[in-house]
Structures are given as structure tokens and as C-alpha cells.
Enzyme design. Structure first.
Site, PDB file in Angstrom:
ATOM      1  N   HIS A 104      76.406 -32.803  74.816  1.00 38.06           N
ATOM      2  CA  HIS A 104      77.055 -34.077  74.521  1.00 38.06           C
ATOM      3  C   HIS A 104      77.331 -34.905  75.769  1.00 38.06           C
ATOM      4  O   HIS A 104      78.148 -35.815  75.742  1.00 38.06           O
ATOM      5  CB  HIS A 104      78.343 -33.843  73.720  1.00 38.06           C
ATOM      6  CG  HIS A 104      78.085 -33.290  72.343  1.00 38.06           C
ATOM      7  ND1 HIS A 104      79.015 -32.602  71.611  1.00 38.06           N
ATOM      8  CD2 HIS A 104      76.965 -33.325  71.578  1.00 38.06           C
ATOM      9  CE1 HIS A 104      78.480 -32.242  70.451  1.00 38.06           C
ATOM     10  NE2 HIS A 104      77.248 -32.663  70.403  1.00 38.06           N
ATOM     11  N   CYS A 140      72.902 -52.591  84.621  1.00 38.87           N
ATOM     12  CA  CYS A 140      72.061 -52.273  85.780  1.00 38.87           C
ATOM     13  C   CYS A 140      71.927 -50.768  86.016  1.00 38.87           C
ATOM     14  O   CYS A 140      71.237 -50.339  86.932  1.00 38.87           O
ATOM     15  CB  CYS A 140      72.589 -52.964  87.039  1.00 38.87           C
ATOM     16  SG  CYS A 140      74.088 -52.212  87.708  1.00 38.87           S
ATOM     17  N   SER A 147      83.189 -23.344  65.426  1.00 39.21           N
ATOM     18  CA  SER A 147      83.047 -22.857  64.045  1.00 39.21           C
ATOM     19  C   SER A 147      81.609 -23.025  63.579  1.00 39.21           C
ATOM     20  O   SER A 147      81.260 -22.630  62.485  1.00 39.21           O
ATOM     21  CB  SER A 147      83.988 -23.629  63.132  1.00 39.21           C
ATOM     22  OG  SER A 147      83.735 -25.013  63.293  1.00 39.21           O
ATOM     23  N   CYS A 161      81.313 -53.073  85.888  1.00 41.17           N
ATOM     24  CA  CYS A 161      80.434 -52.919  87.049  1.00 41.17           C
ATOM     25  C   CYS A 161      80.530 -54.169  87.927  1.00 41.17           C
ATOM     26  O   CYS A 161      80.886 -55.250  87.447  1.00 41.17           O
ATOM     27  CB  CYS A 161      79.003 -52.747  86.557  1.00 41.17           C
ATOM     28  SG  CYS A 161      77.781 -52.595  87.872  1.00 41.17           S
TER      29      CYS A 161
HETATM   30 ZN    ZN Z   1      75.890 -53.143  86.675  1.00 37.33          ZN
END
Ligand code: ZN
Length: 242
Positions: free
Chosen positions: A121, A132, A191, A150
Site C-alpha cells: 500500500h 512535477c 484477518s 510543491c
Molecule cells: Zn511540483
């Protein structure tokens, strides 16, 4: 030592290709709750059910709520590995264990020293910009007051597989190959009801399936050893105690 623990100890002694497959229960002894377990906390604090909040469509439509939930319930930067993580790292060091396949995103196997960790995961330790692809660490996400952005202006997302997204085929292939080659397969803290756990187990061809889980699993009848106990205590006693 209990009889089934002695059997597990002997089985590990004779093994040369152990694979471990683990779920959320591996980290509960490190203080990380299974977000799927019913505890009512979510309904008190958050407006949406947890399963919805970890879906891709929720992330793109409600990134702010997503990160509020994510920071509070899905990342535990101060959590420490428990004896399950340490025992598996030790078995890898001895050359007996070849891979840890995990459904957890908490990085605790690596913190304990495991090297070959297949993260089905993804990892809550890795982030990247959706525009980007620039890589970021957990600190960026924890330091951001709201949605981590970002420098290019894109939204930073966790490198975890959200609901509605498919698993990384490369990680699946490596997991299948490890499980296929295993002489001992130890399954713990799951489980086995959540995809793709049950499907991956079908690839095991040996006779040494070990299930360590606090409650019953749908594979109990296929196992040669079933231990209904906490996995950290169990592996600690079998592997780490001298
Ligand atoms: Zn970026």
C-alpha cells in the site's frame, strides 16, 4: 514455552526461505490503531467515514480534510518498532527471512532494520508533487499547516495507494515471487479479509503456513500452526528471547 511456540521455533530453525505477510495488527503493539477497527472516534471528530477519507476521489475533492485526517490518524512519526518488527529484522539478518510483505504504510519494518520490505500500500514516509513529481518527505507534510504544496504550485500527495487506486504491479509481482518460493510463510496481524491479502496467499506452495492473529481468519484451516495472540509478544518470545 507453549507447545505451538516450540513448534514455530523449530520450524524457523529448519527454514531457509521465510516470507512474512503482515497487516495492521503488526503495528498495534507500537500504538498505531487499525483505522478500520470500529472505535467511534472518527464519527465524533470527522464528518466522513474513514474509508471514504482515504479514497482518491476524496483526496482530490477535499485535500484539506484528507490531510487533517491523514496527519491525525494515518501517520505516527514517533511510533517505534515492536518485537514483531525486530524479530523479522533479526531473521533477515540471519539469512533465513527473504521478504516482508506488508499492508502497512508506517515504515516500522525499515526502522527495525528490515531491508527487503514490499509495501503493498505504499509508504507514509514518501510524498511527491502531483504535477512535477518532485519527491518530499514526511516533514514537509507535517510542517504544512493545511495542504502541502510543491514549490511549482502543485499539490503534494502521499505515495500510498488510496482506495479506488490500483496496487503497484511491480510490488505485487515481487510479493508473488517471494511467496511462491517460501518454505515457511508466516502471516500475522491480518484477518485476511482485505484485498489483496487472501489472493496473494494462494501462491504459497509449501506446507508450513503459520497464522498469528488475535482473532480467527478465513485461512485457519489451511495453517499448520495457528497462534491467537499478539504478534509482537509471540515473535519476540520465539525469535528474540534467549
Ligand atoms: Zn511540483
Amino acid at each position: 514455552m507453549k507447545e505451538e511456540l516450540i513448534r514455530l521455533k523449530n520450524m524457523i530453525q529448519d527454514a531457509s526461505y521465510i516470507v512474512f505477510f503482515g497487516g495492521a495488527g503488526v503495528s498495534t503493539e507500537s500504538g498505531i490503531p487499525d483505522f478500520r477497527s470500529p472505535d467511534g472516534l472518527y464519527s465524533m471528530k470527522f464528518k466522513y467515514p474513514p474509508e471514504q477519507m482515504v479514497s482518491y476521489s476524496f483526496f482530490v475533492t477535499h485535500p484539506s480534510e484528507f490531510y487533517a485526517f491523514f496527519r491525525e490518524k494515518l501517520v505516527y512519526p514517533d511510533a517505534l518498532p515492536n518485537n514483531a518488527h525486530f524479530a523479522l529484522a533479526e531473521l533477515e539478518k540471519q539469512g533465513k527471512l527473504k521478504a516482508v510483505v506488508t499492508q502497512n504504510v508506517d515504515n516500522l519494518h525499515q526502522k527495525a532494520g528490515s531491508v527487503n520490505v514490499l509495501e503493498l500500500h505504499g509508504s507514509g514516509n514518501r510524498y511527491y508533487c502531483m504535477l512535477c513529481k518532485e519527491a518530499y518527505g514526511l516533514e514537509t507534510v507535517l510542517e504544512a499547516e493545511d495542504i502541502p504544496m510543491c514549490r511549482c504550485g502543485g499539490i503534494i500527495r502521499p505515495d500510498v495507494v488510496l482506495y479506488e487506486e490500483s496496487l503497484d504491479q511491480n510490488v505485487i509481482n515481487k510479493s508473488i515471487s517471494a511467496i511462491r518460493n517460501a518454505d515457511v510463510l508466516i502471516v500475522g496481524g491480518t484477518s485476511l479479509n482485505v484485498y489483496p491479502a487472501a489472493g496473494l496467499l494462494q501462491y504459497y506452495q509449501g506446507d508450513n503456513l503459520v497464522l498469528i492473529n488475535k482473532s480467527e481468519t478465513s485461512f485457519d484451516s489451511y495453517a499448520s500452526i495457528v497462534i491467537r495472540d499478539a504478534i509482537g509478544e509471540t515473535l519476540g518470545e520465539v525469535v528474540l528471547a534467549t
